[in-house]
Design a protein around this motif. Structure first.
Motif, PDB file in Angstrom:
ATOM      1  N   ALA A  96       0.841  -1.209   0.000  1.00  0.00           N
ATOM      2  CA  ALA A  96       0.000   0.000   0.000  1.00  0.00           C
ATOM      3  C   ALA A  96       0.871   1.253   0.000  1.00  0.00           C
ATOM      4  N   GLU A  97       1.957   1.249   0.763  1.00  0.00           N
ATOM      5  CA  GLU A  97       2.839   2.423   0.817  1.00  0.00           C
ATOM      6  C   GLU A  97       3.566   2.626  -0.505  1.00  0.00           C
ATOM      7  N   VAL A  98       4.006   1.528  -1.121  1.00  0.00           N
ATOM      8  CA  VAL A  98       4.713   1.637  -2.402  1.00  0.00           C
ATOM      9  C   VAL A  98       3.795   2.204  -3.474  1.00  0.00           C
ATOM     10  N   VAL A  99       2.547   1.751  -3.513  1.00  0.00           N
ATOM     11  CA  VAL A  99       1.600   2.223  -4.530  1.00  0.00           C
ATOM     12  C   VAL A  99       1.272   3.702  -4.317  1.00  0.00           C
ATOM     13  N   ALA A 100       1.108   4.118  -3.062  1.00  0.00           N
ATOM     14  CA  ALA A 100       0.698   5.495  -2.782  1.00  0.00           C
ATOM     15  C   ALA A 100       1.862   6.477  -2.770  1.00  0.00           C
ATOM     16  N   ASP A 101       3.056   6.000  -2.416  1.00  0.00           N
ATOM     17  CA  ASP A 101       4.195   6.915  -2.277  1.00  0.00           C
ATOM     18  C   ASP A 101       5.464   6.255  -2.805  1.00  0.00           C
ATOM     19  N   PRO A 102       5.533   6.000  -4.111  1.00  0.00           N
ATOM     20  CA  PRO A 102       6.688   5.264  -4.654  1.00  0.00           C
ATOM     21  C   PRO A 102       8.023   5.966  -4.445  1.00  0.00           C
ATOM     22  N   LEU A 103       8.019   7.307  -4.465  1.00  0.00           N
ATOM     23  CA  LEU A 103       9.296   8.015  -4.346  1.00  0.00           C
ATOM     24  C   LEU A 103       9.894   7.901  -2.951  1.00  0.00           C
ATOM     25  N   ALA A 104       9.093   7.464  -1.969  1.00  0.00           N
ATOM     26  CA  ALA A 104       9.647   7.195  -0.641  1.00  0.00           C
ATOM     27  C   ALA A 104      10.526   5.951  -0.666  1.00  0.00           C
ATOM     28  N   PHE A 105      10.437   5.164  -1.752  1.00  0.00           N
ATOM     29  CA  PHE A 105      11.225   3.937  -1.887  1.00  0.00           C
ATOM     30  C   PHE A 105      12.197   4.064  -3.053  1.00  0.00           C
ATOM     31  N   TRP A 106      12.714   5.268  -3.250  1.00  0.00           N
ATOM     32  CA  TRP A 106      13.658   5.515  -4.338  1.00  0.00           C
ATOM     33  C   TRP A 106      14.957   6.061  -3.768  1.00  0.00           C
ATOM     34  N   ILE A 107      16.067   5.461  -4.170  1.00  0.00           N
ATOM     35  CA  ILE A 107      17.394   5.907  -3.744  1.00  0.00           C
ATOM     36  C   ILE A 107      18.095   6.528  -4.954  1.00  0.00           C
ATOM     37  N   PRO A 108      18.234   7.848  -4.978  1.00  0.00           N
ATOM     38  CA  PRO A 108      18.884   8.481  -6.138  1.00  0.00           C
ATOM     39  C   PRO A 108      20.337   8.019  -6.268  1.00  0.00           C
ATOM     40  N   ALA A 109      20.797   7.981  -7.510  1.00  0.00           N
ATOM     41  CA  ALA A 109      22.192   7.606  -7.746  1.00  0.00           C
ATOM     42  C   ALA A 109      23.106   8.711  -7.241  1.00  0.00           C
ATOM     43  N   GLY A 110      24.080   8.334  -6.447  1.00  0.00           N
ATOM     44  CA  GLY A 110      24.999   9.321  -5.894  1.00  0.00           C
ATOM     45  C   GLY A 110      25.834   9.982  -6.965  1.00  0.00           C
ATOM     46  N   GLY A 111      25.821  11.307  -6.983  1.00  0.00           N
ATOM     47  CA  GLY A 111      26.660  12.056  -7.924  1.00  0.00           C
ATOM     48  C   GLY A 111      26.114  12.116  -9.333  1.00  0.00           C
ATOM     49  N   SER A 112      24.931  11.517  -9.595  1.00  0.00           N
ATOM     50  CA  SER A 112      24.379  11.532 -10.945  1.00  0.00           C
ATOM     51  C   SER A 112      23.266  12.566 -11.031  1.00  0.00           C
ATOM     52  N   SER A 113      23.284  13.367 -12.110  1.00  0.00           N
ATOM     53  CA  SER A 113      22.241  14.366 -12.310  1.00  0.00           C
ATOM     54  C   SER A 113      21.257  13.938 -13.385  1.00  0.00           C
ATOM     55  N   ALA A 114      21.430  12.732 -13.939  1.00  0.00           N
ATOM     56  CA  ALA A 114      20.534  12.265 -14.991  1.00  0.00           C
ATOM     57  C   ALA A 114      19.156  11.994 -14.408  1.00  0.00           C
ATOM     58  N   PRO A 115      18.088  12.414 -15.108  1.00  0.00           N
ATOM     59  CA  PRO A 115      16.728  12.165 -14.607  1.00  0.00           C
ATOM     60  C   PRO A 115      16.468  10.672 -14.432  1.00  0.00           C
ATOM     61  N   GLY A 116      15.875  10.317 -13.308  1.00  0.00           N
ATOM     62  CA  GLY A 116      15.555   8.919 -13.048  1.00  0.00           C
ATOM     63  C   GLY A 116      16.738   8.064 -12.657  1.00  0.00           C
ATOM     64  N   GLY A 117      17.890   8.680 -12.378  1.00  0.00           N
ATOM     65  CA  GLY A 117      19.057   7.904 -11.985  1.00  0.00           C
ATOM     66  C   GLY A 117      18.942   7.433 -10.539  1.00  0.00           C
ATOM     67  N   GLY A 118      19.046   6.148 -10.316  1.00  0.00           N
ATOM     68  CA  GLY A 118      18.949   5.599  -8.963  1.00  0.00           C
ATOM     69  C   GLY A 118      18.396   4.192  -9.004  1.00  0.00           C
ATOM     70  N   ARG A 119      17.881   3.740  -7.879  1.00  0.00           N
ATOM     71  CA  ARG A 119      17.345   2.383  -7.807  1.00  0.00           C
ATOM     72  C   ARG A 119      16.264   2.322  -6.727  1.00  0.00           C
ATOM     73  N   PRO A 120      15.341   1.348  -6.849  1.00  0.00           N
ATOM     74  CA  PRO A 120      14.327   1.177  -5.804  1.00  0.00           C
ATOM     75  C   PRO A 120      14.957   0.704  -4.496  1.00  0.00           C
ATOM     76  N   ASP A 121      14.409   1.187  -3.385  1.00  0.00           N
ATOM     77  CA  ASP A 121      14.858   0.773  -2.060  1.00  0.00           C
ATOM     78  C   ASP A 121      14.101  -0.505  -1.674  1.00  0.00           C
ATOM     79  N   THR A 122      14.799  -1.640  -1.643  1.00  0.00           N
ATOM     80  CA  THR A 122      14.157  -2.938  -1.383  1.00  0.00           C
ATOM     81  C   THR A 122      14.455  -3.476   0.012  1.00  0.00           C
ATOM     82  N   GLU A 123      14.933  -2.641   0.919  1.00  0.00           N
ATOM     83  CA  GLU A 123      15.348  -3.132   2.235  1.00  0.00           C
ATOM     84  C   GLU A 123      14.187  -3.824   2.966  1.00  0.00           C
ATOM     85  N   ARG A 124      13.034  -3.177   3.014  1.00  0.00           N
ATOM     86  CA  ARG A 124      11.904  -3.780   3.739  1.00  0.00           C
ATOM     87  C   ARG A 124      11.432  -5.055   3.051  1.00  0.00           C
TER      88      ARG A 124
END
Length: 440
Positions: free
Chosen positions: A212-240
């Motif tokens: 439910a949290e992922v569907v409603a607030d996906p960007l809370a589970f996004w880790i931006p790529a360090g040092g990258s300014s490209a749009p959409g650079g990063g990966r999903p946070d899968t820790e939980r």
């Protein structure tokens, strides 16, 4: 800054070739921007964001991104109109006049277009002097369009990446969890009855909440790529998600262990019955032997023999009940405890039998020694010696009488042995042993 009708004072006028190259660059930029905007318009992530009930950081960033997308199209229209106007100006003459070139230079280099004031406007929504917009140059206009596009694409691409990755994986894990739950219930692993059942319940709740949290607030589970300014650079946070997957693996191993108990339960119960039965028979034999020892052996301390292992039999019946009612999660630890205690009980029964029958073993040993001494003496022709015969009769009477006084019998055997040694020594000429060896 001029008014857009001519170049700045002192600014050189472009040549025809320079103006044509600048127009070509603007046209290429226009085509690239149009392609990007259409792609953004059709992006699956954008359509999902528009139809989702968003919360948290995603709601905030998408609100800003929607404003940026609106400004993108507004400014792109201004850009298109300005480019069309410059193209028309250039198309007036095959070889442009000096006035044409001056006007082209002003349009290409000076703040020549008026745009609605937006977030990047210098003085708020009404522009610098409270009007309807602000005048900027085409290069600045392109920079603004690119910045807003990057901002919007970053939100859209990140949200789409999370939605593409996590919900499907959560659904697959949830399906596996339901299979494990069904299996767990079949072996009695339920909440409140087994720790693995409680953990299964917690993991189920966590996956439901996580999806439910992922569907409603996906960007809370996004880790931006360090040092990258490209749009959409990063990966999903899968820790939980990963934590829930590990928890389910642990639960599955626990249930596999319980299933193994169910598979082996009957054989293990049969082995337990056999071990306890042997322990019971051994104790019964020890009790019988104790009565015999008390009747046949005098002046000897005979240890008491305990009764049958009734407590273990009661626990065995409890284990049978657990198996009958498929309470495998309770049967598993009970079987392990019973197997260990049953072996200990069998060893204790054997030790008890050994301790009880020790006096009979001593009597049997003394009888054997007495007969061995008697045979040795007979081989030397001394069986009818009066002293030996007397001492033999005394020892034999003590050993074969009931109850037998072991202490007195042992002394009588020792006395007979001593007399036999002396008689054998005398018959062999005074030596301590004969040719066949003395009596030991």
């Amino acid at each position: 800054m001029g008014d857009g009708g001519g170049p700045e004072p002192g600014e050189p006028v472009m040549s025809r070739e320079e103006a044509d190259r600048a127009l070509a660059r603007l046209a290429a930029e226009h085509e690239a921007i149009e392609t990007s905007l259409l792609s953004l318009q059709d992006h699956a992530g954008r359509r999902l964001l528009e139809g989702a009930e968003l919360t948290g950081v995603t709601k905030e960033r998408w609100a800003r991104a929607e404003e940026a997308i609106s400004l993108l199209w507004t400014h792109f229209e201004v850009y298109t109109a300005a480019l069309d106007s410059l193209r028309e100006l250039r198309a007036r003459h095959r070889r442009p006049t000096l006035d044409d070139l001056a006007e082209l230079t002003a349009g290409l280099r000076n703040p020549s277009v008026t745009v609605p004031s937006g977030p990047d406007g210098p003085d708020g929504p009404d522009g610098p002097d409270g009007g309807d917009g602000e005048r900027i140059g085409l290069p600045e206009l392109v920079d603004r369009i690119n910045a807003w596009y990057a901002q919007a694409l970053d939100v859209v691409a990140a949200a789409d990446s999370v939605w593409s990755a996590l919900p499907a994986r959560i659904d697959m894990l949830s399906a596996e969890l339901q299979r494990v739950r069904s299996l767990a219930h079949s072996v009695g692993v339920r909440p409140g009855e087994h720790p693995a059942g409680d953990e299964l319940e917690r993991t189920t709740e966590e996956l439901t909440s996580l999806r439910a949290e992922v569907v409603a607030d996906p960007l809370a589970f996004w880790i931006p790529a360090g040092g990258s300014s490209a749009p959409g650079g990063g990966r999903p946070d899968t820790e939980r998600y990963d934590r829930a997957a590990r928890a389910l693996d642990d639960i599955r191993r626990e249930i596999d262990a319980v299933l193994q108990v169910r598979q082996d339960a009957e054989q293990r119960l049969m082995r337990l019955r056999d071990v306890l039965s042997r322990a019971d028979r051994t104790l019964a034999e020890a009790r019988t032997a104790r009565g015999e020892v008390l009747a046949k052996i005098a002046a000897s301390e005979v240890p008491a023999v305990s009764g049958p292992p009734t407590v273990l039999y009661e626990q065995l019946e409890a284990a049978v009940e657990h198996r009958r009612h498929a309470r495998w999660h309770r049967l598993s630890p009970l079987l392990e405890s019973l197997e260990e205690r049953a072996e200990e009980e069998l060893e204790r029964a054997r030790a008890s039998l050994t301790a009880v029958t020790a006096p009979l073993a001593v009597r049997a040993e003394l009888r054997g020694r007495l007969d061995a001494y008697r045979a040795k003496v007979a081989r030397h022709g001394l069986a009818d010696d009066p002293l030996l015969s007397e001492r033999y009769d005394i020892a034999r009477r003590l050993l074969w009488s009931a109850p037998c006084d072991l202490r007195a019998a042992e002394q009588a055997v020792l006395r007979y042995r001593q007399a036999a040694l002396e008689a054998l020594a005398a018959s062999d000429g005074g030596g301590p042993t004969g040719r066949e060896g003395g009596v030991r």
